[in-house]
Design a protein around this motif. Sequence first.
Motif, PDB file in Angstrom:
ATOM      1  N   THR A   1     -74.975 -83.813  65.659  1.00 27.08           N
ATOM      2  CA  THR A   1     -75.560 -83.416  66.947  1.00 27.08           C
ATOM      3  C   THR A   1     -75.971 -84.645  67.767  1.00 27.08           C
ATOM      4  N   ILE A   2     -76.577 -84.358  68.905  1.00 24.38           N
ATOM      5  CA  ILE A   2     -77.066 -85.426  69.781  1.00 24.38           C
ATOM      6  C   ILE A   2     -78.383 -86.041  69.283  1.00 24.38           C
TER       7      ILE A   2
ATOM      8  N   THR B   1     -81.275 -88.238  67.880  1.00 22.20           N
ATOM      9  CA  THR B   1     -81.440 -89.691  67.855  1.00 22.20           C
ATOM     10  C   THR B   1     -82.504 -90.136  66.842  1.00 22.20           C
TER      11      THR B   1
ATOM     12  N   LYS C   1     -72.646 -83.541  69.385  1.00 24.96           N
ATOM     13  CA  LYS C   1     -72.422 -84.684  70.282  1.00 24.96           C
ATOM     14  C   LYS C   1     -70.956 -84.729  70.686  1.00 24.96           C
ATOM     15  N   GLU C   2     -70.718 -85.369  71.823  1.00 25.73           N
ATOM     16  CA  GLU C   2     -69.346 -85.501  72.324  1.00 25.73           C
ATOM     17  C   GLU C   2     -68.547 -86.338  71.328  1.00 25.73           C
TER      18      GLU C   2
ATOM     19  N   VAL D   1     -68.950 -90.399  70.459  1.00 26.64           N
ATOM     20  CA  VAL D   1     -70.280 -90.915  70.833  1.00 26.64           C
ATOM     21  C   VAL D   1     -71.033 -91.329  69.576  1.00 26.64           C
TER      22      VAL D   1
END
Length: 242
Positions: A40-41, A43, A238-239, A242
């Motif tokens: 996923t995005i 962080t 996430k893209e 990336v």
Amino acid sequence: MYKHLIERVAKGKKGLAVLIDPDKMAVGAVEAFVEKVESTIATHIFVGGSTVAPDATAPLILALKAFSKLPIVLFPGDVGQISNAADALLFLSLISGNNPEYLIGQQVKAVPKLRNSKLEIIPTGYILVENGKPTSVEKVTRTKPLPRKEIQTIADTAKAGELLGMHLIYLETGSGATHPVPPEIISFVKQDLNIPLIVGGGIKTKKQLDEAFEAGADLVVIGTAFEEDESFFLKLKKEPGV
Ligand code: 1GP
């Protein structure tokens, strides 16, 4: 962690922290969970809870460090949850409440653990906002959240945290909250703040996450939604590349 966060904020980049409660995650489940998180995005990984069994935090963090490249940040409900195995510690003071134990008491008790520690210690003003039903953080800390309609008081409390020298403001409605912090409160707080703003509590959809980001949250924290439905990870992929 803080320097990296400041650099991200300066570039207008948003962050997502996945919150893990050590009482709810078996060490054996960490590898598979981390794989989902890292798709996923996300962080950051935050670790903590309002009440956590003694000795539950350190083994979880060691397992997370073994499988994850993301920074592991302690978000402790009490001094017992501080472990040197993490990368950083949100050194929280509950500035929305008037209970000295959570304003300065737990912090004093933490000093013997922190004096020679290599943990990155990040002073953080923690502000609890009303969400409609009492959350466990409210019960455990025996403090009242700030009423939603007192938007100026909420912003002034955040600013007071900044002026006291805190490096982050963590604005939230509490884990498992029915409602997240409304976007108008996030934007009102953010417009007057010169330090990064973390927002959490009750965010269960991609729409709510995007609304928090658009309103000015620099880092959003989500825990319960992932605990209740791991398919939520799929919505935050996430893209590629990336
Ligand atoms: C709690 O902000 C975090 O302190 C996350 O809340 O568990 O409701 O996502 P949720």
